[in-house]
Design a protein around this motif. Structure first.
Motif, PDB file in Angstrom:
ATOM      1  N   ALA A  64       1.213  -1.364  -0.431  1.00 44.33           N
ATOM      2  CA  ALA A  64      -0.034  -0.495  -0.094  1.00 44.33           C
ATOM      3  C   ALA A  64       0.787   1.202  -0.326  1.00 44.33           C
ATOM      4  O   ALA A  64       0.568   1.701  -0.999  1.00 44.33           O
ATOM      5  CB  ALA A  64      -1.056   0.356   0.873  1.00 44.33           C
ATOM      6  N   ARG A  65       2.022   1.222   0.818  1.00 43.60           N
ATOM      7  CA  ARG A  65       2.749   2.381   0.907  1.00 43.60           C
ATOM      8  C   ARG A  65       3.158   2.613  -0.858  1.00 43.60           C
ATOM      9  O   ARG A  65       3.459   3.593  -1.161  1.00 43.60           O
ATOM     10  CB  ARG A  65       3.878   2.854   2.012  1.00 43.60           C
ATOM     11  N   ILE A  66       3.984   1.344  -1.154  1.00 44.86           N
ATOM     12  CA  ILE A  66       5.304   1.620  -2.478  1.00 44.86           C
ATOM     13  C   ILE A  66       4.056   1.459  -3.388  1.00 44.86           C
ATOM     14  O   ILE A  66       3.505   2.956  -4.254  1.00 44.86           O
ATOM     15  CB  ILE A  66       5.579  -0.103  -2.745  1.00 44.86           C
ATOM     16  N   TYR A  67       2.876   1.743  -3.616  1.00 46.82           N
ATOM     17  CA  TYR A  67       1.839   1.884  -3.954  1.00 46.82           C
ATOM     18  C   TYR A  67       0.626   3.523  -4.447  1.00 46.82           C
ATOM     19  O   TYR A  67       1.113   4.041  -5.034  1.00 46.82           O
ATOM     20  CB  TYR A  67       0.093   1.559  -3.576  1.00 46.82           C
ATOM     21  N   ALA A  68       1.318   3.807  -3.294  1.00 52.87           N
ATOM     22  CA  ALA A  68       1.188   5.523  -2.864  1.00 52.87           C
ATOM     23  C   ALA A  68       2.317   6.370  -3.162  1.00 52.87           C
ATOM     24  O   ALA A  68       1.710   6.908  -4.044  1.00 52.87           O
ATOM     25  CB  ALA A  68       0.380   5.948  -1.874  1.00 52.87           C
ATOM     26  N   PRO A  85      -8.733  -6.631  -3.227  1.00 52.46           N
ATOM     27  CA  PRO A  85      -9.651  -7.161  -4.629  1.00 52.46           C
ATOM     28  C   PRO A  85      -8.455  -7.215  -5.656  1.00 52.46           C
ATOM     29  O   PRO A  85      -9.046  -8.309  -6.930  1.00 52.46           O
ATOM     30  CB  PRO A  85     -10.793  -6.705  -4.285  1.00 52.46           C
ATOM     31  N   ALA A  86      -8.087  -6.275  -6.122  1.00 48.67           N
ATOM     32  CA  ALA A  86      -7.502  -6.270  -6.830  1.00 48.67           C
ATOM     33  C   ALA A  86      -5.743  -6.913  -7.394  1.00 48.67           C
ATOM     34  O   ALA A  86      -5.909  -6.864  -8.483  1.00 48.67           O
ATOM     35  CB  ALA A  86      -6.814  -4.185  -7.120  1.00 48.67           C
ATOM     36  N   ILE A  87      -5.677  -7.358  -6.123  1.00 50.67           N
ATOM     37  CA  ILE A  87      -4.357  -8.192  -6.079  1.00 50.67           C
ATOM     38  C   ILE A  87      -4.598  -9.239  -6.609  1.00 50.67           C
ATOM     39  O   ILE A  87      -4.727  -9.946  -6.765  1.00 50.67           O
ATOM     40  CB  ILE A  87      -3.701  -7.813  -4.556  1.00 50.67           C
ATOM     41  N   LEU A  88      -6.104 -10.405  -5.589  1.00 50.54           N
ATOM     42  CA  LEU A  88      -5.835 -11.260  -6.072  1.00 50.54           C
ATOM     43  C   LEU A  88      -6.860 -11.274  -7.232  1.00 50.54           C
ATOM     44  O   LEU A  88      -6.066 -12.410  -7.864  1.00 50.54           O
ATOM     45  CB  LEU A  88      -7.784 -11.566  -4.417  1.00 50.54           C
ATOM     46  N   SER A  89      -7.535 -10.167  -7.992  1.00 52.08           N
ATOM     47  CA  SER A  89      -7.927 -10.315  -9.238  1.00 52.08           C
ATOM     48  C   SER A  89      -6.517 -10.451 -10.345  1.00 52.08           C
ATOM     49  O   SER A  89      -6.876 -11.343 -11.012  1.00 52.08           O
ATOM     50  CB  SER A  89      -9.167  -9.372  -9.287  1.00 52.08           C
ATOM     51  N   VAL A 109      -5.407  -1.149   2.265  1.00 50.21           N
ATOM     52  CA  VAL A 109      -5.072  -2.553   1.982  1.00 50.21           C
ATOM     53  C   VAL A 109      -6.544  -3.072   2.145  1.00 50.21           C
ATOM     54  O   VAL A 109      -6.121  -3.836   0.775  1.00 50.21           O
ATOM     55  CB  VAL A 109      -4.417  -3.318   3.178  1.00 50.21           C
ATOM     56  N   SER A 110      -7.728  -2.718   2.485  1.00 48.73           N
ATOM     57  CA  SER A 110      -9.158  -3.635   2.009  1.00 48.73           C
ATOM     58  C   SER A 110      -9.524  -3.240   0.470  1.00 48.73           C
ATOM     59  O   SER A 110     -10.176  -3.975   0.372  1.00 48.73           O
ATOM     60  CB  SER A 110     -10.263  -2.908   2.848  1.00 48.73           C
TER      61      SER A 110
END
Length: 76
Positions: free
Chosen positions: A33-37, A51-55, A46-47
């Motif tokens: 989440a930090r790296i994504y930001a 779902p996007a990570i799993l998909s 994270v919540s």
């Protein structure tokens, strides 16, 4: 029946899942989440990312995609 180009829209009703993860996975998700930001200039909880990570994972698993096609499974 009319033959429309747009197929029927699948059910998009969200399904809530509750999971428990080990501390190392929790930390990895927090780090993601930090790296994504940093990468996109936008914080996401994270919540929202899970779902996007799993998909993305399931879509990239070629063996799963092929096996699912053999089963005749459909998205949704």
């Amino acid at each position: 029946m009319v033959d429309l180009k747009l197929a029927r829209i699948p059910d998009r009703t969200p399904v809530k899942l509750t999971i428990t993860v080990l501390p190392d996975l929790h930390q990895a998700l927090q780090d993601y989440a930090r790296i994504y930001a940093e990468a996109y200039g936008r914080e996401e909880p994270v919540s929202e990312l899970v779902p996007a990570i799993l998909s993305a994972f399931l879509d990239s698993d070629r063996a799963f995609v092929k096996a699912r096609e053999r089963l005749g499974a459909r998205g949704g």
